[in-house]
Design a protein around this motif. Structure first.
Motif, PDB file in Angstrom:
ATOM      1  N   ASN A 382      25.179  33.732  37.550  1.00 20.06           N
ATOM      2  CA  ASN A 382      26.438  33.559  36.805  1.00 20.06           C
ATOM      3  C   ASN A 382      26.438  32.226  36.076  1.00 20.06           C
ATOM      4  O   ASN A 382      26.853  32.154  34.913  1.00 20.06           O
ATOM      5  CB  ASN A 382      27.635  33.598  37.756  1.00 20.06           C
ATOM      6  CG  ASN A 382      28.058  35.031  38.044  1.00 20.06           C
ATOM      7  OD1 ASN A 382      27.537  35.956  37.417  1.00 20.06           O
ATOM      8  ND2 ASN A 382      28.971  35.205  38.966  1.00 20.06           N
ATOM      9  N   ASP A 410      28.145  24.587  36.586  1.00 19.35           N
ATOM     10  CA  ASP A 410      27.613  24.703  35.226  1.00 19.35           C
ATOM     11  C   ASP A 410      28.535  23.937  34.297  1.00 19.35           C
ATOM     12  O   ASP A 410      29.608  23.499  34.709  1.00 19.35           O
ATOM     13  CB  ASP A 410      27.520  26.183  34.814  1.00 19.35           C
ATOM     14  CG  ASP A 410      28.873  26.835  34.789  1.00 19.35           C
ATOM     15  OD1 ASP A 410      29.698  26.460  33.940  1.00 19.35           O
ATOM     16  OD2 ASP A 410      29.123  27.720  35.646  1.00 19.35           O
ATOM     17  N   GLY A 414      34.098  27.374  31.415  1.00 18.75           N
ATOM     18  CA  GLY A 414      35.082  27.376  32.503  1.00 18.75           C
ATOM     19  C   GLY A 414      35.876  28.658  32.518  1.00 18.75           C
ATOM     20  O   GLY A 414      35.678  29.549  31.682  1.00 18.75           O
ATOM     21  N   TYR A 428      35.831  43.157  38.200  1.00 17.35           N
ATOM     22  CA  TYR A 428      36.587  42.334  37.258  1.00 17.35           C
ATOM     23  C   TYR A 428      35.611  41.574  36.360  1.00 17.35           C
ATOM     24  O   TYR A 428      34.697  40.903  36.826  1.00 17.35           O
ATOM     25  CB  TYR A 428      37.515  41.336  37.979  1.00 17.35           C
ATOM     26  CG  TYR A 428      38.204  40.500  36.942  1.00 17.35           C
ATOM     27  CD1 TYR A 428      39.297  41.012  36.264  1.00 17.35           C
ATOM     28  CD2 TYR A 428      37.670  39.276  36.538  1.00 17.35           C
ATOM     29  CE1 TYR A 428      39.878  40.319  35.233  1.00 17.35           C
ATOM     30  CE2 TYR A 428      38.242  38.566  35.506  1.00 17.35           C
ATOM     31  CZ  TYR A 428      39.338  39.098  34.857  1.00 17.35           C
ATOM     32  OH  TYR A 428      39.897  38.429  33.824  1.00 17.35           O
ATOM     33  N   ALA A 430      35.840  39.012  32.886  1.00 19.61           N
ATOM     34  CA  ALA A 430      36.700  38.426  31.855  1.00 19.61           C
ATOM     35  C   ALA A 430      36.378  39.089  30.531  1.00 19.61           C
ATOM     36  O   ALA A 430      35.219  39.417  30.263  1.00 19.61           O
ATOM     37  CB  ALA A 430      36.474  36.925  31.772  1.00 19.61           C
ATOM     38  N   THR A 440      27.658  43.287  35.771  1.00 24.26           N
ATOM     39  CA  THR A 440      28.270  44.537  36.212  1.00 24.26           C
ATOM     40  C   THR A 440      29.694  44.316  36.671  1.00 24.26           C
ATOM     41  O   THR A 440      30.416  45.262  36.941  1.00 24.26           O
ATOM     42  CB  THR A 440      27.474  45.124  37.392  1.00 24.26           C
ATOM     43  OG1 THR A 440      27.424  44.110  38.400  1.00 24.26           O
ATOM     44  CG2 THR A 440      26.102  45.521  36.983  1.00 24.26           C
ATOM     45  N   GLY A 441      30.084  43.050  36.798  1.00 22.40           N
ATOM     46  CA  GLY A 441      31.413  42.778  37.360  1.00 22.40           C
ATOM     47  C   GLY A 441      31.399  42.902  38.865  1.00 22.40           C
ATOM     48  O   GLY A 441      32.430  42.900  39.505  1.00 22.40           O
ATOM     49  N   GLY A 443      28.913  41.072  40.828  1.00 25.04           N
ATOM     50  CA  GLY A 443      28.223  39.928  41.432  1.00 25.04           C
ATOM     51  C   GLY A 443      29.104  39.140  42.384  1.00 25.04           C
ATOM     52  O   GLY A 443      28.742  38.922  43.544  1.00 25.04           O
TER      53      GLY A 443
HETATM   54  P1  ADP Z   1      29.601  39.702  36.014  1.00 24.95           P
HETATM   55  O1  ADP Z   1      28.603  40.745  36.309  1.00 24.95           O
HETATM   56  O2  ADP Z   1      30.519  40.074  34.901  1.00 24.95           O
HETATM   57  O3  ADP Z   1      29.048  38.349  35.926  1.00 24.95           O
HETATM   58  P2  ADP Z   1      30.821  38.705  38.423  1.00 24.95           P
HETATM   59  O4  ADP Z   1      31.527  39.377  39.525  1.00 24.95           O
HETATM   60  O5  ADP Z   1      29.589  37.938  38.778  1.00 24.95           O
HETATM   61  O6  ADP Z   1      30.552  39.777  37.316  1.00 24.95           O
HETATM   62  O7  ADP Z   1      31.812  37.728  37.728  1.00 24.95           O
HETATM   63  C1  ADP Z   1      33.092  38.168  37.378  1.00 24.95           C
HETATM   64  C2  ADP Z   1      33.606  37.396  36.175  1.00 24.95           C
HETATM   65  O8  ADP Z   1      33.871  36.038  36.554  1.00 24.95           O
HETATM   66  C3  ADP Z   1      32.675  37.301  35.037  1.00 24.95           C
HETATM   67  O9  ADP Z   1      32.778  38.407  34.199  1.00 24.95           O
HETATM   68  C4  ADP Z   1      33.091  36.037  34.347  1.00 24.95           C
HETATM   69  O10 ADP Z   1      34.175  36.285  33.489  1.00 24.95           O
HETATM   70  C5  ADP Z   1      33.618  35.175  35.486  1.00 24.95           C
HETATM   71  N1  ADP Z   1      32.610  34.176  35.906  1.00 24.95           N
HETATM   72  C6  ADP Z   1      31.762  34.271  36.935  1.00 24.95           C
HETATM   73  N2  ADP Z   1      31.005  33.142  37.069  1.00 24.95           N
HETATM   74  C7  ADP Z   1      31.375  32.317  36.062  1.00 24.95           C
HETATM   75  C8  ADP Z   1      30.972  30.996  35.644  1.00 24.95           C
HETATM   76  N3  ADP Z   1      30.016  30.310  36.268  1.00 24.95           N
HETATM   77  N4  ADP Z   1      31.602  30.478  34.565  1.00 24.95           N
HETATM   78  C9  ADP Z   1      32.573  31.151  33.934  1.00 24.95           C
HETATM   79  N5  ADP Z   1      32.996  32.395  34.269  1.00 24.95           N
HETATM   80  C10 ADP Z   1      32.403  32.988  35.327  1.00 24.95           C
END
Ligand code: ADP
Length: 476
Positions: A382, A410, A414, A428, A430, A440-441, A443
């Motif tokens: 991520n 990172d 943000g 979920y 963003a 995949t939403g 992680g």
């Molecule tokens: P994805 O497969 O979309 O990464 P995750 O469950 O890992 O699914 O993350 C969900 C959502 O959280 C992401 O779609 C992203 O919007 C937000 N997100 C996760 N990690 C970060 C990060 N390091 N910086 C900014 N947004 C993040």
């Protein structure tokens, strides 16, 4: 059709709440009526008799102390009228000293009945303390009276006798009025009680009926249904719990719908690519080793993406269904971080990412090694995906007495504060994550499931424009 039969609710006879409440009310009314009649028919005469016995004793005692008073006649007359009693005082030989017969001869101490009076005088003399109490039934008048006799003076020096006589039959006219009233009260109680309790029972069970109706709509798929339990604390609590449940169900349903859309979208794109490049190899580039290699690599990449997606879904459902028990082993966390970062060398070289690892003292932790690896991978992936142009990722190990804290930071865009509570939810993503970022939403929900299973605290700090820091603590 076996399946359908199993789903049918079994019909058993269960009393309805309304009926039960009504039955209890009816039972209560009957108990009240039975009690009233019991007191009227059985207890009233007994209570009346006991009261009369107490009265006669009291008056007897009083009169024996007032006999020496000057105005004894006046006092005795008053006592007789006040207590509805006949009084007779004789000397030792039976000559009247004072007599008042307010029961008009129906009593047992009619002055003419000398032989009876003699019997009573003998009874008093032979009694232990000079007092007698006799219940006398008068056959002629069909009355029951209570006779109280008492010796005046002592047994060695008897002066005379005091007799009191009172009726033991409760006043008939009063009784019949009471019974008539009681009869009316019984009828009114029965009619109003039954009707009133019927409506009360209906009123009490109404919130439950309402809730049941709403529950049926919910079962039929109407997730917008509102549960209304207004009326009682318990039903209101039940209704608000059900409202919460229906909101949650509707969220899950939306998620399911989103998931179907996401997954089919995510699956379709690589599949289209695989098909397109396979066709290209067949039709065009089959003979050109360089082009063929290139196209085959795309096919392999897309297949990898497909299998990553499928693996994520499988992992999550495995962790959440509770089928995968934790396999706790001991390992050195610093080494693990080194090992994982090693695998990202390709990223460093090809795409210009910088990874900074700030380790603390070596420490051995107890956890499921493979699952913690997966947490680290997901968080680092991520960080890579969302680090934007800065491409700087920092991994920190911070030891404390009770735990080892791992932070993955990172310098990306943000996460908006309002989205922070949502990102650990399943599926979920963003809005802006878009298709260009492979995801995949799932992680973070895998991360959440694994850490929850370990009971390790975790969280995220993020500021828009200033990057994000995901952290978790391995409890020692
Ligand atoms: P994805 O497969 O979309 O990464 P995750 O469950 O890992 O699914 O993350 C969900 C959502 O959280 C992401 O779609 C992203 O919007 C937000 N997100 C996760 N990690 C970060 C990060 N390091 N910086 C900014 N947004 C993040």
């Amino acid at each position: 059709m076996k399946h359908n039969d199993e789903n049918k609710p079994k019909i058993t006879f269960v009393k309805s709440l309304r009926y039960t409440i009504w039955m209890y009310f009816v039972l209560f009314i009957f108990i009240v009526i039975v009690l009233m009649w019991f007191f009227q028919l059985v207890a009233l005469p007994v209570t009346y008799q006991n009261m009369k016995i107490r009265d006669i004793k009291r008056v007897g005692k009083l009169i024996s102390t007032q006999i020496a008073e000057e105005n004894y006649r006046e006092l005795f007359d008053k006592a007789a009228y006040d207590n509805n009693m006949c009084i007779k005082i004789t000397d030792y030989f039976g000559n009247d000293f004072y007599s008042i017969d307010i029961l008009a001869g129906s009593g047992a101490i009619s002055p003419k009945n000398d032989s009876t009076m003699q019997t009573y005088r003998d009874l008093i003399m032979s009694s232990e303390n000079g007092i007698i109490q006799v219940v006398v039934k008068n056959e002629r008048f069909n009355t029951t009276t209570l006779l109280y006799g008492r010796l005046i003076g002592t047994k060695d020096d008897p002066i005379g006798f005091l007799f009191l006589n009172t009726s033991l039959d409760p006043l008939n006219s009063t009784i019949s009025i009471l019974q008539r009233h009681l009869f009316y009260i019984t009828i009114i109680l029965l009619i109003f009680g039954l009707i009133l309790s019927f409506f009360m029972a209906k009123h009490i069970s109404r919130p439950i009926d309402n809730i049941t109706k709403s529950a049926k709509s919910l079962a039929e798929g109407d997730y917008n249904v509102r549960f209304d339990g207004t009326g009682y604390y318990e039903s209101e609590k039940l209704a608000s719990a059900l409202n919460f449940a229906s909101t949650e169900i509707s969220k899950v349903d939306n998620l399911r719908r989103d998931l179907m859309a996401n997954i089919s979208h995510d699956l379709r794109t690589p599949l289209t690519m695989v098909k397109a490049y396979a066709e290209m190899i067949r039709d065009l580039s089959g003979d050109n080793p360089q082009k063929r290699e290139e196209h085959l690599n795309i096919i392999i990449d897309e297949s990898d993406r497909l299998s990553a997606l499928v693996n994520d879904i499988l992992d999550l459902s495995k962790i959440e269904s509770g089928n995968s028990a934790l396999n706790i082993t001991e390992f050195e966390i610093g080494e693990k971080l080194d090992e994982i970062l090693q695998r990202y060398t390709l990223f460093k070289e090809q795409k210009g990412y910088t990874f900074t690892l700030i380790k603390d003292e070596p420490v051995t932790v107890k956890a499921d090694e493979i699952k913690i690896e997966q947490v680290l991978y997901n968080l680092i992936n991520n960080a890579i995906n969302y680090s934007g142009d800065s491409r700087e990722i920092t991994i920190r190990q911070i030891n404390s007495k009770k735990s080892v804290r791992i932070e993955i930071s990172d310098k990306g865009d943000g996460i908006p504060p309002e989205l922070l509570p949502l990102i650990f939810d399943r599926y979920y993503r963003a809005e802006k994550s878009g298709r260009d970022i492979i995801g995949t939403g799932l992680g973070l929900s895998i991360v959440k499931s694994i850490l929850k299973k370990h009971s390790f605290p975790f969280g995220v700090q993020s500021e828009l424009g200033n990057g994000s820091t995901f952290w978790f603590e391995i409890v020692l």
